[in-house]
Design an enzyme around this catalytic site. Structure first.
Site, PDB file in Angstrom:
ATOM      1  N   GLU A 197      44.322  -8.827   2.921  1.00  0.00           N
ATOM      2  CA  GLU A 197      45.262  -7.888   3.527  1.00  0.00           C
ATOM      3  C   GLU A 197      46.440  -8.565   4.223  1.00  0.00           C
ATOM      4  O   GLU A 197      47.353  -7.883   4.693  1.00  0.00           O
ATOM      5  CB  GLU A 197      44.516  -6.999   4.535  1.00  0.00           C
ATOM      6  CG  GLU A 197      43.493  -6.073   3.901  1.00  0.00           C
ATOM      7  CD  GLU A 197      42.113  -6.696   3.719  1.00  0.00           C
ATOM      8  OE1 GLU A 197      41.145  -5.950   3.481  1.00  0.00           O
ATOM      9  OE2 GLU A 197      41.997  -7.940   3.826  1.00  0.00           O
ATOM     10  N   TRP A 250      25.229 -10.629  21.122  1.00  0.00           N
ATOM     11  CA  TRP A 250      25.658 -11.115  19.821  1.00  0.00           C
ATOM     12  C   TRP A 250      25.252 -12.577  19.612  1.00  0.00           C
ATOM     13  O   TRP A 250      25.374 -13.409  20.509  1.00  0.00           O
ATOM     14  CB  TRP A 250      27.184 -11.035  19.693  1.00  0.00           C
ATOM     15  CG  TRP A 250      27.701  -9.656  19.433  1.00  0.00           C
ATOM     16  CD1 TRP A 250      26.998  -8.554  19.034  1.00  0.00           C
ATOM     17  CD2 TRP A 250      29.060  -9.226  19.575  1.00  0.00           C
ATOM     18  NE1 TRP A 250      27.830  -7.473  18.901  1.00  0.00           N
ATOM     19  CE2 TRP A 250      29.105  -7.850  19.226  1.00  0.00           C
ATOM     20  CE3 TRP A 250      30.238  -9.864  19.948  1.00  0.00           C
ATOM     21  CZ2 TRP A 250      30.284  -7.116  19.245  1.00  0.00           C
ATOM     22  CZ3 TRP A 250      31.416  -9.131  19.961  1.00  0.00           C
ATOM     23  CH2 TRP A 250      31.439  -7.771  19.616  1.00  0.00           C
ATOM     24  N   THR A 299      40.313  -6.491  -2.767  1.00  0.00           N
ATOM     25  CA  THR A 299      39.268  -7.133  -1.984  1.00  0.00           C
ATOM     26  C   THR A 299      38.060  -7.362  -2.882  1.00  0.00           C
ATOM     27  O   THR A 299      37.937  -6.743  -3.945  1.00  0.00           O
ATOM     28  CB  THR A 299      38.856  -6.252  -0.793  1.00  0.00           C
ATOM     29  OG1 THR A 299      38.324  -5.014  -1.294  1.00  0.00           O
ATOM     30  CG2 THR A 299      40.057  -5.957   0.101  1.00  0.00           C
ATOM     31  N   LYS A 304      22.743  -8.963  16.117  1.00  0.00           N
ATOM     32  CA  LYS A 304      22.729  -8.210  17.378  1.00  0.00           C
ATOM     33  C   LYS A 304      21.303  -8.227  17.919  1.00  0.00           C
ATOM     34  O   LYS A 304      20.447  -7.445  17.497  1.00  0.00           O
ATOM     35  CB  LYS A 304      23.240  -6.794  17.148  1.00  0.00           C
ATOM     36  CG  LYS A 304      24.651  -6.754  16.578  1.00  0.00           C
ATOM     37  CD  LYS A 304      25.091  -5.343  16.238  1.00  0.00           C
ATOM     38  CE  LYS A 304      26.491  -5.364  15.614  1.00  0.00           C
ATOM     39  NZ  LYS A 304      26.529  -6.020  14.305  1.00  0.00           N
TER      40      LYS A 304
END
Length: 551
Positions: A325, A442, A181, A437
């Site tokens: 992934e 959101w 990653t 937030k």
């Protein structure tokens, strides 16, 4: 007993060599343009595999690559993986300390290096971190002066390799590749890919509506060091398609030249690459007539970018989705039956608000903070969980990260917040860490960014959360304009009005800053963490405090 041969990459190389031996591989290198056929390629792949075996590489050992997209790198993909070792593609744009961590963690025994990246690798070299490396191989037929050693040029290394080398029949759970990653929130984490993971990913890419076909000319523009080049180097050989490799640090001009001269039909890259190409195409005479479609992935693709390509150059820019992934592709845009006749505006709505449909072989679900699945109603938000034969079940040498990301029944928790339409189209709203937030609600930074980039004068935009005493966080936008701006106040108001046309007033950024460029990470995506660390200063926080909604 019933059953067939194990799923492994050898069968794809066999198909390319025997069924499509005359298909061409064109490579832009530091030495110029190189051309040969898949038949030539396969012979050199066997010589590489044989030479690696002669050098002591055994099943399960790791051979690292530190290179741009060229034919030597393409040979390593199949040559290393098909002889039973792992090809470990190192992201050469990472900072030195991350490269040191990656080489040490993977314990690479050989590093195959692009000569144009020798200086970068020398700068990252650390005796302790590179202790496992026994040999450096420099792509080409000469070795530039270097402090690395022992070192040999690639052509000399494979010279005594066996062109008739016989690849072993590997089990499908044999590790074949490895990537890390990008390490935006700590040290990079390793992900191993097995023969089965690559095999199933390639098959899904070949069979999807937006996949690579035999008669395609694929420009492998996404870096081969980035998540296995989105598996396109494996897929082009399996499909028997013509492959075009753009070489070191390709620019928009390089991309345009190769599209024109090689009659490219398909390519894939992150949105910023297509932004640069669009700006270049507007200033020059670029021939896009051969292009079937472009795939944009890695981050959200602005609707305005899709519209501009279609309206100005009649090119379909479609979206895709995946991650390190997941080997990496899990979703790709394609219209379902009956949708192709929809008005163009509705199709753009669908494209711009969708990462696509899940490709065959994948399962997913969307889970809220209470651990419950949310409905496919186009509105309910939750974290995307995925499961499938090319989705990882663990991080390498990172049990704590594995425990946090993978459930006991094999679901991988992506960290991406999405909504799903009743038809199954997944809309990636934001990374969980990038959501703003505000007052317990959101705000999707990606959606606000796309709205901002709908302004004719805006080239790039990134939105990040800024701390606020009352609302916890509020959005701030950092904007790059096409030309110098004579009235910044007017532009800021126009941008705010544009966002307010599509979203609630409390989604409108409280601070809008004009910058020369948005910082990008090692994969070409906007680096939100760098923005937060370096661009959100006291003046931005004060501006947000002054302009934030009172209620």
């Amino acid at each position: 007993m019933p059953g067939g041969a194990p799923l492994n990459l050898r069968s794809f190389l066999w198909r390319g060599e025997n069924v499509f031996p005359d298909s061409e591989i064109v490579s832009r290198t530091h030495q110029g343009i190189h051309r040969y056929t898949i038949a030539d390629y396969a012979e050199r792949v066997r010589k590489l595999a044989s030479a690696l075996e002669q050098a002591g590489i055994e099943r399960g050992d790791r051979v690292g690559t530190f290179a741009w997209n060229n034919h030597w790198h393409q040979e390593a993909y199949y040559g290393v993986a098909c002889m039973g070792a792992q090809v470990h593609m190192i992201n050469l744009l990472l900072p030195d300390e991350h490269i040191q961590h990656i080489v040490a963690d993977a314990e690479d025994e050989i590093l195959i290096v692009d000569p144009v990246m020798l200086e970068k690798l020398e700068g990252a070299y650390d005796e302790e971190a590179f202790a496992s490396v026994e040999q450096y191989i420099v792509m080409g037929d000469t070795v530039p002066e270097t402090s690395l050693g022992p070192v040999v040029d690639y052509e000399s290394f494979i010279a005594d390799g066996d062109p008739d080398y016989s690849f072993p029949q590997l089990p499908e759970d044999q590790p074949a590749g490895m990537c890390y990653t990008s390490g935006t929130t700590g040290k990079p984490k390793g992900v191993e890919y097995t023969q089965k993971m690559y095999w199933t990913q390639v098959m899904s890419l070949m069979t999807s509506q937006a996949g690579i076909k035999t008669d395609d000319v694929e420009l492998t523009y996404v870096p081969m060091f980035h998540v296995s080049g989105w598996c396109r180097p494996f897929t082009t050989i399996a499909a028997g398609a013509k492959t075009v490799l753009p070489g070191p640090n390709p620019s928009a001009e390089d991309l345009a030249m190769l599209i024109d001269e090689e009659d490219v039909t398909v390519s894939a890259a992150v949105p910023t690459v297509f932004m640069d190409l669009l700006e270049y195409a507007r200033e020059t005479d670029v021939d896009f007539s051969s292009v079937r479609y472009f795939t944009s992935g890695g981050s959200a693709t602005p609707r305005s970018l899709m519209e501009d390509y279609k309206q100005e150059f009649d090119v379909d820019l479609i979206s895709g989705y995946g991650m390190t992934e997941t080997s990496p592709v899990t979703h790709a845009y394609e219209p379902k039956p009956g949708m192709t006749d929809l008005p163009e505006e509705e199709l753009f709505d669908l494209r711009s608000h969708s990462a696509g449909l899940p490709i065959a072989g994948l399962e997913f679900k969307v889970v809220n903070t209470d651990g419950e699945e949310v409905p496919w109603d186009g509105e309910s938000l939750g974290e995307l969980w995925m499961r499938g034969p090319w989705v990882t079940q663990e991080y390498y040498n990172a049990p704590d990260a594995t425990e946090q990301a993978v459930t006991d029944d094999g679901w991988f928790k992506t960290g991406d917040i999405v909504r799903v339409s009743p038809e199954g189209y997944v809309d990636v709203v934001d990374r969980m860490d990038d959501l703003v937030k505000s007052g317990g609600e959101w705000i999707a930074s990606v959606e606000v960014e796309n709205a901002v980039m709908g302004h004719d004068d805006v080239v790039e935009a990134a939105v990040v959360p800024v701390p606020h005493e009352r609302w916890d966080e509020r959005p701030a936008a950092f904007v790059v304009t096409r030309d110098a701006v004579s009235d910044e106040a007017a532009l800021r108001q126009e941008i705010k009005d544009l966002v307010a046309e599509s979203y609630p007033s409390w989604w409108v950024p409280d601070a809008i800053r004009l910058v020369d460029g948005i910082p990008k990470g090692a994969t070409g995506k906007f680096s939100k963490q760098t923005l937060r660390d370096e661009y959100v200063d006291e003046s931005v926080i004060e501006t947000v405090a002054e302009n934030a909604p009172a209620t």
